[in-house]
Motif scaffolding. Structure first.
Motif, mmCIF file in Angstrom:
data_model
loop_
_atom_site.group_PDB
_atom_site.id
_atom_site.type_symbol
_atom_site.label_atom_id
_atom_site.label_comp_id
_atom_site.label_asym_id
_atom_site.label_seq_id
_atom_site.Cartn_x
_atom_site.Cartn_y
_atom_site.Cartn_z
ATOM 1 N N ARG A 79 0.834 -1.205 0.000
ATOM 2 C CA ARG A 79 0.000 0.000 0.000
ATOM 3 C C ARG A 79 0.869 1.255 0.000
ATOM 4 O O ARG A 79 0.614 2.201 -0.762
ATOM 5 C CB ARG A 79 -0.932 0.000 1.216
ATOM 6 C CG ARG A 79 -1.795 1.243 1.309
ATOM 7 C CD ARG A 79 -2.780 1.201 2.470
ATOM 8 N NE ARG A 79 -2.126 1.266 3.769
ATOM 9 C CZ ARG A 79 -2.773 1.529 4.909
ATOM 10 N NH1 ARG A 79 -4.082 1.735 4.906
ATOM 11 N NH2 ARG A 79 -2.121 1.571 6.053
ATOM 12 N N HIS A 187 -7.110 1.817 8.067
ATOM 13 C CA HIS A 187 -7.707 2.852 7.230
ATOM 14 C C HIS A 187 -6.757 4.048 7.141
ATOM 15 O O HIS A 187 -6.055 4.370 8.103
ATOM 16 C CB HIS A 187 -9.048 3.311 7.808
ATOM 17 C CG HIS A 187 -10.070 2.231 7.871
ATOM 18 N ND1 HIS A 187 -10.696 1.735 6.751
ATOM 19 C CD2 HIS A 187 -10.574 1.548 8.928
ATOM 20 C CE1 HIS A 187 -11.535 0.786 7.102
ATOM 21 N NE2 HIS A 187 -11.489 0.645 8.417
ATOM 22 N N LYS A 198 -8.525 15.658 0.235
ATOM 23 C CA LYS A 198 -9.156 14.404 0.676
ATOM 24 C C LYS A 198 -9.837 13.724 -0.509
ATOM 25 O O LYS A 198 -9.784 12.495 -0.656
ATOM 26 C CB LYS A 198 -10.167 14.731 1.773
ATOM 27 C CG LYS A 198 -10.980 13.568 2.317
ATOM 28 C CD LYS A 198 -11.817 14.055 3.501
ATOM 29 C CE LYS A 198 -12.699 12.955 4.081
ATOM 30 N NZ LYS A 198 -13.922 12.764 3.278
ATOM 31 N N GLU A 202 -9.353 9.907 -1.960
ATOM 32 C CA GLU A 202 -10.478 8.976 -2.032
ATOM 33 C C GLU A 202 -10.712 8.495 -3.461
ATOM 34 O O GLU A 202 -11.019 7.315 -3.684
ATOM 35 C CB GLU A 202 -11.742 9.635 -1.467
ATOM 36 C CG GLU A 202 -11.689 9.794 0.045
ATOM 37 C CD GLU A 202 -12.934 10.410 0.650
ATOM 38 O OE1 GLU A 202 -13.218 10.104 1.817
ATOM 39 O OE2 GLU A 202 -13.599 11.213 -0.048
ATOM 40 N N THR A 205 -7.824 5.851 -4.143
ATOM 41 C CA THR A 205 -7.846 4.617 -3.348
ATOM 42 C C THR A 205 -9.188 3.892 -3.398
ATOM 43 O O THR A 205 -9.253 2.689 -3.164
ATOM 44 C CB THR A 205 -7.531 4.913 -1.869
ATOM 45 O OG1 THR A 205 -8.549 5.779 -1.325
ATOM 46 C CG2 THR A 205 -6.173 5.580 -1.731
ATOM 47 N N GLY A 206 -10.257 4.628 -3.698
ATOM 48 C CA GLY A 206 -11.583 4.035 -3.654
ATOM 49 C C GLY A 206 -12.056 3.750 -2.242
ATOM 50 O O GLY A 206 -13.032 3.025 -2.033
ATOM 51 N N GLU A 207 -11.365 4.351 -1.257
ATOM 52 C CA GLU A 207 -11.698 4.131 0.154
ATOM 53 C C GLU A 207 -12.194 5.434 0.779
ATOM 54 O O GLU A 207 -11.885 6.519 0.300
ATOM 55 C CB GLU A 207 -10.460 3.691 0.955
ATOM 56 C CG GLU A 207 -9.819 2.408 0.512
ATOM 57 C CD GLU A 207 -8.530 2.158 1.294
ATOM 58 O OE1 GLU A 207 -8.381 2.713 2.408
ATOM 59 O OE2 GLU A 207 -7.680 1.418 0.783
ATOM 60 N N LYS A 208 -12.917 5.291 1.879
ATOM 61 C CA LYS A 208 -13.244 6.466 2.691
ATOM 62 C C LYS A 208 -11.991 6.875 3.450
ATOM 63 O O LYS A 208 -11.353 6.052 4.093
ATOM 64 C CB LYS A 208 -14.373 6.146 3.682
ATOM 65 C CG LYS A 208 -14.712 7.313 4.620
ATOM 66 C CD LYS A 208 -15.890 6.984 5.509
ATOM 67 C CE LYS A 208 -16.125 8.049 6.570
ATOM 68 N NZ LYS A 208 -16.315 9.394 6.015
ATOM 69 N N ILE A 209 -11.621 8.137 3.370
ATOM 70 C CA ILE A 209 -10.459 8.661 4.090
ATOM 71 C C ILE A 209 -10.960 9.364 5.351
ATOM 72 O O ILE A 209 -11.843 10.219 5.279
ATOM 73 C CB ILE A 209 -9.649 9.638 3.216
ATOM 74 C CG1 ILE A 209 -9.241 8.978 1.882
ATOM 75 C CG2 ILE A 209 -8.432 10.130 3.965
ATOM 76 C CD1 ILE A 209 -8.330 7.797 1.989
ATOM 77 N N TYR A 210 -10.395 9.002 6.469
ATOM 78 C CA TYR A 210 -10.818 9.563 7.747
ATOM 79 C C TYR A 210 -9.942 10.762 8.111
ATOM 80 O O TYR A 210 -8.816 10.897 7.617
ATOM 81 C CB TYR A 210 -10.742 8.496 8.850
ATOM 82 C CG TYR A 210 -11.722 7.368 8.623
ATOM 83 C CD1 TYR A 210 -12.985 7.383 9.208
ATOM 84 C CD2 TYR A 210 -11.396 6.301 7.784
ATOM 85 C CE1 TYR A 210 -13.893 6.358 8.982
ATOM 86 C CE2 TYR A 210 -12.300 5.269 7.545
ATOM 87 C CZ TYR A 210 -13.539 5.303 8.154
ATOM 88 O OH TYR A 210 -14.436 4.295 7.919
#
Length: 317
Positions: A79, A187, A198, A202, A205-210
Motif C-alpha cells: 500500500r 484505514h 481528501k 479517495e 484509493t476508492g476508500e473512505k479517508i478519515y
C-alpha cells in the motif's frame, strides 16, 4: 541578499556539502520553504529546533528524493509503495512505522515510534537531497508558530543569520504545507489537511479517508498545535465584508468588495492556497492596520487545508 543563493548547480552542491557538514539549508519545495538538516545528524537536527524556537515534542518531516530511501528507516508494504509511486513527488507526507535500530532518528521523530516522510515536487529540492546523499529533515523555514515562508526573502526576513544558506527557487507553487496521512493503521487517516485534497485521495484509493486532528498537547505529526502559522497581529476569520472595521486589513475570497487583497477573486481554491501565507504577511506588515480579517473559505478541496491554517493562525491562546 545576505545568505540567499540562486539555485545554480554550484550552489546546490555547496548546499549539499553544508548539509553533510551538519549545517542548515533553507530550500524551496512545491508547498513552502523548508529548513533542512541531515536526518541522521542529531546535533544538526537539534539546531533546526533551536533556530525555529520549536519544541522538541513536535516531530519533523523527512524529505527524500527516491522511494528506495524509505527502506533505510521505515517499514513499508504494498500500500505504501503504491501510494508513493502514484502521489510522489507531491504534497503528501506519509507517517510510517520507523525501524528501531536508528537512535539518531529519535529527535526527528520526537521520540515517537513513527516517522513522517515526503518527496517534494520541486527540481531544486530533489537535486539537493540527491547531492547530499541523505534524507533531509525539514519543517517550514520560519519561526515557530509564525507564518510559513513561500519565498526565499520570507526565510531571510524570519530566520536571517540562523541559516547557513537559503537556496532561492522562486515562489512556492502550492503555498500550504503537505497533507499528512497515517499509514500505520488499516484505514488511511489524514492527520493534517494540506496540498493534496481528501477527494483526490479517495478517488485514487476508492476508500473512505478519515480525518483526525490529533492531540494538540502531544502531536503525532507536524501542524497539530492549536496555534500555528500565526501573524503577529490578531486575526479574525469567516468575516463578512459588511462587518469589516477600519482597523482591519481585509483579505477577501471570491466576489467580495472592499478587500485590501483578495486570495482569489474568481473563487479558485488553488490560487487562494498559493497566495495565503504571502497575503497574511502583507497584512501583518502593513502598519495602517492593527488586525487582520479574512473572508469565509469553502470547506472542500484545498479549502480544507486553508481553513485548517487560518483556524490555527487565528487561535487565541
Amino acid at each position: 541578499m545576505g545568505n540567499i543563493y540562486q539555485g545554480t548547480q554550484t550552489n546546490i552542491e555547496l548546499a549539499a556539502q553544508t548539509i553533510k557538514n551538519g549545517g542548515l539549508v533553507a530550500f524551496p519545495t512545491d508547498t513552502v520553504y523548508g529548513l533542512g538538516a541531515n536526518v541522521y545528524n542529531a546535533k544538526a537536527v537539534a539546531s533546526i529546533f533551536a533556530a525555529k524556537g520549536r519544541p522538541s515534542f513536535d516531530p519533523l518531516i523527512s524529505h527524500i528524493a527516491d522511494i528506495n530511501f524509505l527502506s533505510e528507516y521505515a517499514h513499508t508494504d504494498s500500500r505504501v509503495i503504491d501510494l508513493a509511486k502514484h502521489f510522489w513527488p507531491g504534497p503528501l507526507t506519509f507517517v510510517l512505522k520507523r525501524k528501531d535500530n536508528l537512535a539518531s532518528l529519535d529527535l526527528v521523530c520526537s521520540g515517537l515510534p513513527n516517522i513522517a516522510v515526503r518527496m517534494p515536487n520541486h527540481p531544486l529540492a530533489l537535486q539537493l537531497i540527491k547531492s547530499a546523499g541523505v534524507p533531509i529533515a525539514a519543517p517550514s523555514a520560519n519561526k515557530f508558530k509564525c507564518i510559513s515562508p513561500t519565498t526565499a526573502q520570507h526565510v531571510a526576513d524570519g530566520l536571517a543569520d540562523k541559516v547557513d544558506m537559503i537556496l532561492d527557487g522562486g515562489a512556492c507553487k502550492i503555498g500550504v504545507e503537505t497533507t499528512i496521512i497515517d499509514l500505520t493503521t488499516p484505514h488511511i487517516i489524514i492527520l493534517r489537511a494540506g496540498g493534496l485534497s481528501k477527494e483526490e485521495l479517495e478517488n485514487y484509493t476508492g476508500e473512505k479517508i478519515y480525518i483526525s486532528h490529533g492531540d494538540s498537547n502531544q502531536p503525532s505529526a507536524p501542524g497539530q498545535l492549536l496555534k500555528h502559522y500565526a501573524p503577529r497581529k490578531p486575526m479574525r476569520i469567516n468575516a463578512d465584508a459588511s462587518s469589516i472595521m477600519p482597523h482591519e486589513f481585509f483579505i477577501g475570497f471570491g466576489n467580495v468588495q472592499g478587500s485590501q487583497l483578495n486570495l482569489s477573486p474568481s473563487g479558485n481554491l488553488e490560487e487562494a492556497a498559493a497566495n495565503l501565507f504571502a497575503y497574511m504577511r502583507e497584512g501583518e506588515n502593513n502598519s495602517q492596520y492593527n488586525s487582520i480579517a479574512m473572508s469565509p473559505i469553502p470547506e472542500h478541496g484545498l479549502g480544507l487545508a486553508i481553513n485548517d491554517r487560518i483556524r490555527r493562525a487565528s487561535y487565541q491562546e
